[in-house]
Write a protein that holds these residues in place. Sequence first.
Motif, mmCIF file in Angstrom:
data_model
loop_
_atom_site.group_PDB
_atom_site.id
_atom_site.type_symbol
_atom_site.label_atom_id
_atom_site.label_comp_id
_atom_site.label_asym_id
_atom_site.label_seq_id
_atom_site.Cartn_x
_atom_site.Cartn_y
_atom_site.Cartn_z
ATOM 1 N N ASP A 142 0.643 -1.364 -0.128
ATOM 2 C CA ASP A 142 -0.131 0.249 0.268
ATOM 3 C C ASP A 142 0.784 1.480 0.160
ATOM 4 N N ALA A 143 1.118 2.000 -1.180
ATOM 5 C CA ALA A 143 1.948 3.057 -0.919
ATOM 6 C C ALA A 143 1.614 3.982 -0.521
ATOM 7 N N SER A 144 0.631 4.468 0.615
ATOM 8 C CA SER A 144 -0.149 5.364 0.701
ATOM 9 C C SER A 144 0.960 5.436 2.245
ATOM 10 N N LEU A 145 1.159 3.920 2.720
ATOM 11 C CA LEU A 145 1.549 3.360 4.324
ATOM 12 C C LEU A 145 2.951 3.522 3.811
ATOM 13 N N ARG A 146 3.784 4.367 2.505
ATOM 14 C CA ARG A 146 5.026 4.381 2.432
ATOM 15 C C ARG A 146 5.683 5.527 3.626
ATOM 16 N N PHE A 147 6.685 5.508 4.135
ATOM 17 C CA PHE A 147 6.778 6.589 4.881
ATOM 18 C C PHE A 147 7.540 7.645 4.298
ATOM 19 N N VAL A 148 8.326 7.841 2.584
ATOM 20 C CA VAL A 148 8.611 9.020 1.587
ATOM 21 C C VAL A 148 7.178 9.008 1.068
ATOM 22 N N GLN A 149 6.675 9.645 0.782
ATOM 23 C CA GLN A 149 5.907 10.358 -0.508
ATOM 24 C C GLN A 149 6.450 11.191 -1.528
ATOM 25 N N ASP A 150 6.800 10.971 -2.035
ATOM 26 C CA ASP A 150 7.632 11.799 -3.147
ATOM 27 C C ASP A 150 7.376 12.821 -3.278
ATOM 28 N N SER A 151 6.084 12.537 -3.852
ATOM 29 C CA SER A 151 5.103 13.871 -4.011
ATOM 30 C C SER A 151 4.035 15.116 -3.192
ATOM 31 N N ASP A 152 5.034 14.229 -2.284
ATOM 32 C CA ASP A 152 3.718 14.901 -1.157
ATOM 33 C C ASP A 152 4.835 14.811 0.394
ATOM 34 N N SER A 153 5.920 16.006 0.044
ATOM 35 C CA SER A 153 6.293 16.433 1.419
ATOM 36 C C SER A 153 6.218 17.071 2.535
ATOM 37 N N ALA A 154 5.018 17.521 2.660
ATOM 38 C CA ALA A 154 4.226 17.461 3.954
ATOM 39 C C ALA A 154 3.552 16.067 5.103
ATOM 40 N N THR A 180 5.101 13.417 3.792
ATOM 41 C CA THR A 180 6.622 12.262 4.022
ATOM 42 C C THR A 180 6.826 12.971 5.419
ATOM 43 N N GLU A 181 6.794 14.679 6.323
ATOM 44 C CA GLU A 181 7.947 14.738 7.714
ATOM 45 C C GLU A 181 6.199 14.384 8.286
ATOM 46 N N GLY A 182 5.028 14.390 7.898
ATOM 47 C CA GLY A 182 4.614 13.829 8.902
ATOM 48 C C GLY A 182 4.997 12.329 10.011
ATOM 49 N N LYS A 183 4.528 11.683 8.316
ATOM 50 C CA LYS A 183 4.802 10.154 8.449
ATOM 51 C C LYS A 183 6.058 9.641 9.004
ATOM 52 N N ILE A 184 7.683 10.091 8.415
ATOM 53 C CA ILE A 184 9.030 9.705 9.178
ATOM 54 C C ILE A 184 9.311 10.252 10.540
ATOM 55 N N ALA A 185 7.868 11.360 11.122
ATOM 56 C CA ALA A 185 8.100 11.173 12.530
ATOM 57 C C ALA A 185 8.193 9.988 13.525
ATOM 58 N N LEU A 186 7.011 8.989 12.707
ATOM 59 C CA LEU A 186 6.983 7.618 13.889
ATOM 60 C C LEU A 186 8.145 6.590 13.581
ATOM 61 N N PRO A 187 9.466 6.199 12.458
ATOM 62 C CA PRO A 187 10.491 5.546 12.135
ATOM 63 C C PRO A 187 11.524 6.591 13.108
ATOM 64 N N LYS A 188 11.596 7.780 13.141
ATOM 65 C CA LYS A 188 12.264 8.206 13.691
ATOM 66 C C LYS A 188 12.056 8.379 15.978
ATOM 67 N N ALA A 189 11.105 7.967 15.698
ATOM 68 C CA ALA A 189 10.837 7.433 16.992
ATOM 69 C C ALA A 189 10.731 5.875 17.715
ATOM 70 N N VAL A 190 10.398 5.167 16.455
ATOM 71 C CA VAL A 190 11.075 4.245 16.718
ATOM 72 C C VAL A 190 12.619 3.800 17.314
ATOM 73 N N SER A 191 13.274 4.792 16.606
ATOM 74 C CA SER A 191 15.524 4.263 16.196
ATOM 75 C C SER A 191 15.343 5.364 18.224
#
Length: 572
Positions: free
Chosen positions: A528-540, A542-553
């Motif tokens: 499901d492409a909508s669940l990918r952390f990096v959304q190439d065409s939507d920077s906003a 992407t910024e919201g989705k990458i918060a989760l993997p950053k917290a996991v790290s």
Amino acid sequence: MNLFADIRSLVIASLDTMVSEGALPEGLDFANVAVEPPRDPAHGDMATNAAMVLAKPAGAKPRDIADALAVKLAADDRVASADVAGPGFLNLRLDASVWSGLVEAILVEGDYGQSQMGQGAKVNVEYVSANPTGPLHVGHTRGAVFGDALASLLEYAGHDVTREYYINDGGAQVDVLARSVYLRYLEAHGQEVAFEDGTYPGDYLIEVGEALKAKVGDKFVGKGEQFWLDEVREFATEKMMDLIRADLAALGVEMDVFFSEKSLYGTGRIEAAIEDLEGKGLIYKGTLEPPKGKLPEDWEPREQTLFKSTDYGDDVDRPIMKSDGAWTYFAPDIAYHFDKVSRGFDQLIDVFGADHGGYVKRMKAAVAALSGDRVPLDIKLTQLVKLYKNGEPFKMSKRAGTFVTLRDVVDEVGPDVTRFIMLTRKNDAPLDFDFDKALEQSKDNPVFYVQYANARCHSVLRKAADLGARAGVPLLADSAEFAVAQKLAEWPRVVEIAARTHEPHRIAFYLYDLASEFHTLWNKGNDDASLRFVQDSDSAATEGKIALPKAVSVVISAGLGILGVTPLEEMR
């Protein structure tokens, strides 16, 4: 932020309101009211046992308490629903904003999961404490990893920790070491020698014998033991401790204190400890009953000086002086722990091998007596480790001669893998260590699985950075994203439980579970492409989705740090 603690505070506040309104009687003890993850995630985000534990003292039906409490809790903005199940369990679902707020807090706080529950209490953790007669073996490795991880865990939970190694250099084993080194010394002078009478034949003493030759030349050649034993014993012990320190360093273990048993003899310190017990009426002359079961042929009743350890829960009183006036091995151990108590520690923890099981009660009794029950002693026993390679038991070290060494293990898989695998079982459970599986890149290898999750997190963040995106306000929508956030919420709770129970393996278990939730989300994003952390065409987005993997790290790095494992940002 500790979400479970926050929701528990909400439960307690609601119960207080029910008391003030007359729905519950005054004087209830809420200490056993808990808020925990539900056994089945389908039941909700959290569950409380409040109604079940308060029903009897309140003289009410648990279901009635739960129904009333559910109304109070549902009125809070953080609670989406409060549902009563069965006889009175209360399941809670939290509002979606709570989970995004949690992820944001993890990124902002910087020390998420750290606790002050220890309140700076001084804790002494003694571990390894191997006889200084050779390199550390695989059993010592497990004790070293467990003790070091426990010390780090307690520090993370707000304790003031001292890591300590007790050098057993006061017994007959160091005389045997000296004789063994003397044989290697003679060998260095070209003589043929035979290792008899229990001397140590390991190759590791060849260098020590040569070093002794370099220091004293032929001074001791052909001389009787009375001319060289003391000097060689001291020399050999120092060399063995250098070897042990190097072994520990290879594993990433660094001690704060090395305490010599020998320093207790001839200094009045053993006598002082025994006098302290004597002043409390706990030392007396007596004759012990014969051991239970088969009577040893050489047993005979004889008067000894005894410590009244049965006053503090031991099975029998323990000899501290032999009939000939010599101290038993227990006496210096009493003195050593008296020294610890005198240094002002609030708690003592000893990490011993499984063969010390019979030692637990007597040592706890001694510390209780010496400290007037002020200083608790927890003794953790580490069970045996069985090593396998290519489906077969791993053979002994040629260098050690009789056992697999710590260096053998570290050389095979590295310190990080060694440490993590040693913590994949509770300390008192046997552990199978398979070298092939330890290096396998699969879900069945817990250290790879956790490291791979962290590496994936950093891969996402690097890719996002290349696009000019940085973590922003967390954006969570899918159940798999919420499942990761819910697992993150458990971290502070797991830390406190693990610290309270002295069980660092809980950290390793938690990290595996967190990695599993993250990998599940990752794999779902493959479909499901909508669940990918990096959304190439939507920077906003992407910024919201990458918060989760950053917290996991953030959490994985903290957990691996407690275990003494270096978090990997790339897997090769």
